[in-house]
Design a protein around this motif. Structure first.
Motif, short mmCIF file in Angstrom:
data_model
loop_
_atom_site.label_atom_id
_atom_site.label_comp_id
_atom_site.label_asym_id
_atom_site.label_seq_id
_atom_site.Cartn_x
_atom_site.Cartn_y
_atom_site.Cartn_z
N GLN A 12 -6.76 50.24 18.76
CA GLN A 12 -6.06 51.24 19.57
C GLN A 12 -6.97 51.82 20.65
O GLN A 12 -6.53 52.05 21.78
N GLN A 13 -8.24 52.02 20.30
CA GLN A 13 -9.19 52.50 21.30
C GLN A 13 -9.39 51.47 22.41
O GLN A 13 -9.45 51.82 23.59
N ALA A 14 -9.46 50.20 22.03
CA ALA A 14 -9.59 49.14 23.03
C ALA A 14 -8.40 49.14 23.97
O ALA A 14 -8.56 49.00 25.19
N LEU A 15 -7.21 49.33 23.42
CA LEU A 15 -6.00 49.34 24.24
C LEU A 15 -5.92 50.56 25.15
O LEU A 15 -5.30 50.52 26.21
N HIS A 16 -6.56 51.64 24.73
CA HIS A 16 -6.61 52.83 25.58
C HIS A 16 -7.33 52.50 26.89
O HIS A 16 -6.94 52.96 27.96
N PHE A 17 -8.39 51.68 26.79
CA PHE A 17 -9.17 51.32 27.97
C PHE A 17 -8.62 50.10 28.70
O PHE A 17 -8.81 49.96 29.90
N LYS A 18 -7.95 49.22 27.96
CA LYS A 18 -7.40 48.00 28.58
C LYS A 18 -6.04 47.70 27.95
O LYS A 18 -5.92 46.90 27.02
N PRO A 19 -4.99 48.36 28.44
CA PRO A 19 -3.66 48.24 27.83
C PRO A 19 -3.03 46.85 27.87
O PRO A 19 -2.07 46.58 27.16
N ASP A 20 -3.58 45.95 28.67
CA ASP A 20 -3.03 44.60 28.76
C ASP A 20 -3.87 43.58 28.00
O ASP A 20 -3.78 42.38 28.24
N TYR A 21 -4.64 44.03 27.02
CA TYR A 21 -5.54 43.18 26.23
C TYR A 21 -4.75 42.58 25.05
O TYR A 21 -4.63 43.18 23.99
N ALA A 22 -4.21 41.40 25.26
CA ALA A 22 -3.35 40.76 24.26
C ALA A 22 -4.05 40.59 22.92
O ALA A 22 -3.43 40.77 21.86
N ALA A 23 -5.32 40.25 22.94
CA ALA A 23 -6.05 40.03 21.68
C ALA A 23 -6.10 41.28 20.81
O ALA A 23 -6.09 41.19 19.58
N ALA A 24 -6.13 42.45 21.43
CA ALA A 24 -6.12 43.70 20.64
C ALA A 24 -4.77 43.88 19.96
O ALA A 24 -4.71 44.33 18.81
N TYR A 25 -3.69 43.50 20.63
CA TYR A 25 -2.37 43.57 20.00
C TYR A 25 -2.28 42.60 18.83
O TYR A 25 -1.70 42.91 17.79
N VAL A 26 -2.87 41.43 19.00
CA VAL A 26 -2.91 40.46 17.89
C VAL A 26 -3.71 41.04 16.72
O VAL A 26 -3.30 40.95 15.56
N GLY A 27 -4.83 41.66 17.03
CA GLY A 27 -5.63 42.29 15.98
C GLY A 27 -4.87 43.36 15.23
O GLY A 27 -4.95 43.45 13.99
N LEU A 28 -4.12 44.17 15.96
CA LEU A 28 -3.29 45.18 15.31
C LEU A 28 -2.25 44.51 14.41
O LEU A 28 -2.01 44.95 13.28
N ALA A 29 -1.64 43.46 14.92
CA ALA A 29 -0.61 42.76 14.13
C ALA A 29 -1.21 42.19 12.85
O ALA A 29 -0.62 42.31 11.77
N VAL A 30 -2.39 41.59 12.95
CA VAL A 30 -3.05 41.05 11.76
C VAL A 30 -3.36 42.17 10.78
O VAL A 30 -3.12 42.04 9.56
N SER A 31 -3.85 43.28 11.28
CA SER A 31 -4.16 44.41 10.40
C SER A 31 -2.92 44.90 9.67
O SER A 31 -2.96 45.16 8.46
N PHE A 32 -1.81 45.02 10.37
CA PHE A 32 -0.59 45.49 9.73
C PHE A 32 -0.02 44.47 8.75
O PHE A 32 0.54 44.84 7.72
N MET A 33 -0.20 43.18 9.05
CA MET A 33 0.21 42.17 8.06
C MET A 33 -0.64 42.29 6.80
O MET A 33 -0.13 42.19 5.68
#
Length: 70
Positions: A12-33
């Protein structure tokens, strides 16, 4: 706080600085899985695929989420 919670905060902190960082969204998805929250994971995986439809990890994760959610 567990490792997945710490990972979520980091992504989430990474996305705060770079909201279009697809890999961070994937990381969030993996964490929630990992936390057995496929609906939340799906939301983040979808966002990753919107940003980068060719992101191989996002594509594989989307298939895995679909398998777990029917």
């Amino acid at each position: 706080m567990g490792l997945q919670d710490e990972a979520i905060i980091s992504y989430q902190q990474a996305l705060h600085f770079k909201p279009d960082y697809a890999a961070a969204y994937v990381g969030l998805a993996v964490s929630f899985m990992t936390l057995s929250q496929p609906a939340e994971a799906s939301t983040y995986c979808d966002k990753a695929l919107q940003l980068d439809p060719t992101h191989v990890n996002a594509i594989a994760l989307a298939a895995n989420i679909a398998k777990h959610t029917g």
